[in-house]
Design a protein around this motif. Structure first.
Motif, PDB file in Angstrom:
ATOM      1  N   CYS A   1       0.838  -1.198   0.000  1.00  0.00           N
ATOM      2  CA  CYS A   1       0.000   0.000   0.000  1.00  0.00           C
ATOM      3  C   CYS A   1       0.876   1.253   0.000  1.00  0.00           C
ATOM      4  N   LYS A   2       1.876   1.246   0.846  1.00  0.00           N
ATOM      5  CA  LYS A   2       2.776   2.404   0.931  1.00  0.00           C
ATOM      6  C   LYS A   2       3.566   2.575  -0.364  1.00  0.00           C
ATOM      7  N   GLU A   3       3.960   1.456  -0.966  1.00  0.00           N
ATOM      8  CA  GLU A   3       4.724   1.508  -2.223  1.00  0.00           C
ATOM      9  C   GLU A   3       3.912   2.171  -3.336  1.00  0.00           C
ATOM     10  N   TYR A   4       2.605   1.858  -3.376  1.00  0.00           N
ATOM     11  CA  TYR A   4       1.744   2.395  -4.431  1.00  0.00           C
ATOM     12  C   TYR A   4       1.044   3.687  -4.006  1.00  0.00           C
ATOM     13  N   GLY A   5       1.391   4.191  -2.833  1.00  0.00           N
ATOM     14  CA  GLY A   5       0.805   5.437  -2.370  1.00  0.00           C
ATOM     15  C   GLY A   5      -0.666   5.327  -1.986  1.00  0.00           C
ATOM     16  N   ILE A   6      -1.106   4.113  -1.637  1.00  0.00           N
ATOM     17  CA  ILE A   6      -2.504   3.903  -1.240  1.00  0.00           C
ATOM     18  C   ILE A   6      -2.649   4.313   0.223  1.00  0.00           C
ATOM     19  N   ASP A   7      -3.430   5.348   0.446  1.00  0.00           N
ATOM     20  CA  ASP A   7      -3.587   5.893   1.800  1.00  0.00           C
ATOM     21  C   ASP A   7      -4.717   5.245   2.577  1.00  0.00           C
ATOM     22  N   ALA A   8      -5.686   4.665   1.879  1.00  0.00           N
ATOM     23  CA  ALA A   8      -6.832   4.013   2.527  1.00  0.00           C
ATOM     24  C   ALA A   8      -7.381   2.965   1.579  1.00  0.00           C
ATOM     25  N   LEU A   9      -8.103   1.999   2.153  1.00  0.00           N
ATOM     26  CA  LEU A   9      -8.566   0.851   1.389  1.00  0.00           C
ATOM     27  C   LEU A   9     -10.054   0.633   1.608  1.00  0.00           C
ATOM     28  N   VAL A  10     -10.784   0.369   0.507  1.00  0.00           N
ATOM     29  CA  VAL A  10     -12.177  -0.061   0.594  1.00  0.00           C
ATOM     30  C   VAL A  10     -12.210  -1.541   0.241  1.00  0.00           C
ATOM     31  N   VAL A  11     -12.704  -2.343   1.179  1.00  0.00           N
ATOM     32  CA  VAL A  11     -12.716  -3.796   1.031  1.00  0.00           C
ATOM     33  C   VAL A  11     -14.159  -4.269   0.891  1.00  0.00           C
ATOM     34  N   ILE A  12     -14.462  -4.922  -0.227  1.00  0.00           N
ATOM     35  CA  ILE A  12     -15.809  -5.435  -0.485  1.00  0.00           C
ATOM     36  C   ILE A  12     -15.772  -6.947  -0.328  1.00  0.00           C
ATOM     37  N   GLY A  13     -16.513  -7.462   0.658  1.00  0.00           N
ATOM     38  CA  GLY A  13     -16.489  -8.904   0.910  1.00  0.00           C
ATOM     39  C   GLY A  13     -17.262  -9.258   2.167  1.00  0.00           C
ATOM     40  N   GLY A  14     -16.856 -10.348   2.794  1.00  0.00           N
ATOM     41  CA  GLY A  14     -17.547 -10.837   3.982  1.00  0.00           C
ATOM     42  C   GLY A  14     -16.733 -10.663   5.249  1.00  0.00           C
ATOM     43  N   ASP A  15     -17.120 -11.394   6.285  1.00  0.00           N
ATOM     44  CA  ASP A  15     -16.458 -11.247   7.582  1.00  0.00           C
ATOM     45  C   ASP A  15     -14.961 -11.523   7.524  1.00  0.00           C
ATOM     46  N   GLY A  16     -14.571 -12.546   6.758  1.00  0.00           N
ATOM     47  CA  GLY A  16     -13.148 -12.851   6.634  1.00  0.00           C
ATOM     48  C   GLY A  16     -12.391 -11.695   6.005  1.00  0.00           C
ATOM     49  N   SER A  17     -13.011 -11.056   5.029  1.00  0.00           N
ATOM     50  CA  SER A  17     -12.403  -9.896   4.385  1.00  0.00           C
ATOM     51  C   SER A  17     -12.274  -8.746   5.367  1.00  0.00           C
ATOM     52  N   PHE A  18     -13.280  -8.583   6.226  1.00  0.00           N
ATOM     53  CA  PHE A  18     -13.251  -7.492   7.210  1.00  0.00           C
ATOM     54  C   PHE A  18     -12.202  -7.751   8.291  1.00  0.00           C
ATOM     55  N   ARG A  19     -12.008  -9.009   8.642  1.00  0.00           N
ATOM     56  CA  ARG A  19     -10.938  -9.314   9.608  1.00  0.00           C
ATOM     57  C   ARG A  19      -9.577  -8.943   9.004  1.00  0.00           C
ATOM     58  N   GLY A  20      -9.440  -9.187   7.710  1.00  0.00           N
ATOM     59  CA  GLY A  20      -8.215  -8.774   7.027  1.00  0.00           C
ATOM     60  C   GLY A  20      -8.053  -7.263   7.026  1.00  0.00           C
ATOM     61  N   ALA A  21      -9.155  -6.557   6.822  1.00  0.00           N
ATOM     62  CA  ALA A  21      -9.118  -5.092   6.848  1.00  0.00           C
ATOM     63  C   ALA A  21      -8.726  -4.589   8.233  1.00  0.00           C
ATOM     64  N   ARG A  22      -9.243  -5.242   9.250  1.00  0.00           N
ATOM     65  CA  ARG A  22      -8.887  -4.858  10.622  1.00  0.00           C
ATOM     66  C   ARG A  22      -7.391  -5.067  10.871  1.00  0.00           C
ATOM     67  N   ASP A  23      -6.845  -6.141  10.344  1.00  0.00           N
ATOM     68  CA  ASP A  23      -5.414  -6.392  10.500  1.00  0.00           C
ATOM     69  C   ASP A  23      -4.589  -5.307   9.809  1.00  0.00           C
ATOM     70  N   LEU A  24      -5.034  -4.884   8.625  1.00  0.00           N
ATOM     71  CA  LEU A  24      -4.332  -3.815   7.922  1.00  0.00           C
ATOM     72  C   LEU A  24      -4.458  -2.492   8.665  1.00  0.00           C
TER      73      LEU A  24
END
Length: 324
Positions: free
Chosen positions: A93-116
């Motif tokens: 994310c830092k390499e590509y200059g991504i400052d924030a992420l929108v994650v579309i998915g289910g609970d497993g995807s949201f747990r990943g978002a929480r980790d990030l």
């Protein structure tokens, strides 16, 4: 201190669901209209780790609102479940200059978002799954389309079931949640609906009901089974052995994930995508967008993941009372 956001990344993760493209479209167009740069991440968290990332423009999301699946593709990523994988994703994310992420998915995807988020990458989750099993949201993208697909197929199956006085046992998706099975079962007039949330007894819930309806003149039967309950073929075999009624199993499978999204899924996905970017614009991070009382709301991601959802027992009563 509030992090300044200039570039938003968007990805789809987990099982695909009709309407994900509408959500991606809304995120991209809302973000660009508000002055953000948007980076599309292909193949979910796997693509984030490997750098399968490209800049998206307004026309990148033309002619996709009506398409099923996801133009960003999706994948399950075992590496991302490790601390090393999560750090790689954050570094990318830092390499590509991504400052924030929108994650579309289910609970497993949201747990990943929480980790990030814990690694300093602000995230917003959008619930996309046909199972409607995300606790914080009354409705998830793809659910309506999947149910309508199932109903359409079962209506066709009913024709041959009735012609041969058969029992059709139809397995629909829902490993841990019976929402598709319950609502589809009511919609097609199924004699019995078996869901993970309610233990079943084959004698009470199927055989006795078949015997009763046969006495009233009905000789064909539809049984709906959520995949988490058991194999449709095993249930069909037992029904035939106990009743002598020719019983066939049909597994609808992944066809329920496909097809052009319904109006409800397109509108809900569009509203959720807009809300996700609006939250980031206001400096509100690490939230999950949801539906509550038919309104778009949002919850802290930790709160969202701690919530529980129960099936509407009244709908179970409806099904058992009128499907005779």
């Amino acid at each position: 201190m509030m992090k300044e956001i200039k570039t938003i990344g968007v990805l789809t993760s987990g099982g695909d669901a009709p309407g994900m493209n509408a959500a991606v479209r809304a995120v991209v167009r809302t973000a660009i209209s508000k002055g953000f740069k948007v980076m599309g991440i292909r193949h979910g968290y796997n693509g984030l780790i490997t750098g399968d990332i490209y800049e998206m423009e307004l026309r990148s999301v033309s002619e996709i609102i009506h398409r099923g699946g996801t133009i960003l593709y999706t994948a399950r990523c075992l590496e991302f479940k490790t601390k090393e994988g999560q750090q790689k994703a954050a570094d990318r994310c830092k390499e590509y200059g991504i400052d924030a992420l929108v994650v579309i998915g289910g609970d497993g995807s949201f747990r990943g978002a929480r980790d990030l988020a814990a690694l300093g990458i602000p995230c917003i989750g959008i619930p996309g799954t046909i199972d409607n099993d995300i606790a914080c949201s009354e409705y998830t993208i793809g659910y309506d389309t999947a149910m309508n697909t199932a109903v359409e197929m079962i209506d066709k199956l009913r024709d041959t079931t009735q012609s041969h006085d058969r029992c059709s046992v139809v397995e629909v998706m829902g490993r841990n949640a019976g929402y598709i099975a319950l609502n589809t079962g009511i919609a097609v007039g199924a004699l019995s609906i078996l869901i993970p949330e309610r233990p079943y007894d084959i004698e009470r819930d199927i055989i006795d009901r078949m015997n009763f309806t046969q006495k009233t003149g009905k000789h064909h039967f539809i049984i709906i089974v959520a995949e988490g309950v058991g194999r449709a073929q095993d249930i069909a075999n037992e029904i035939q052995a106990r009743t002598g009624v020719d019983s066939r199993a049909t597994v609808l499978g992944h066809v329920q994930r496909g097809g052009s999204p319904s109006l409800r899924d397109r509108v809900t996905a569009s509203s959720m995508g807009f809300q996700a970017v609006s939250l980031l614009e206001k400096g509100i991070y690490n939230r999950v967008v949801a539906v509550s009382a038919d309104k778009i709301v949002d919850y802290d991601i930790d709160v969202a993941l701690s919530m529980h959802k129960t099936i509407d027992t009244n709908m179970i009563d409806v099904a058992s009372t009128i499907s005779i």
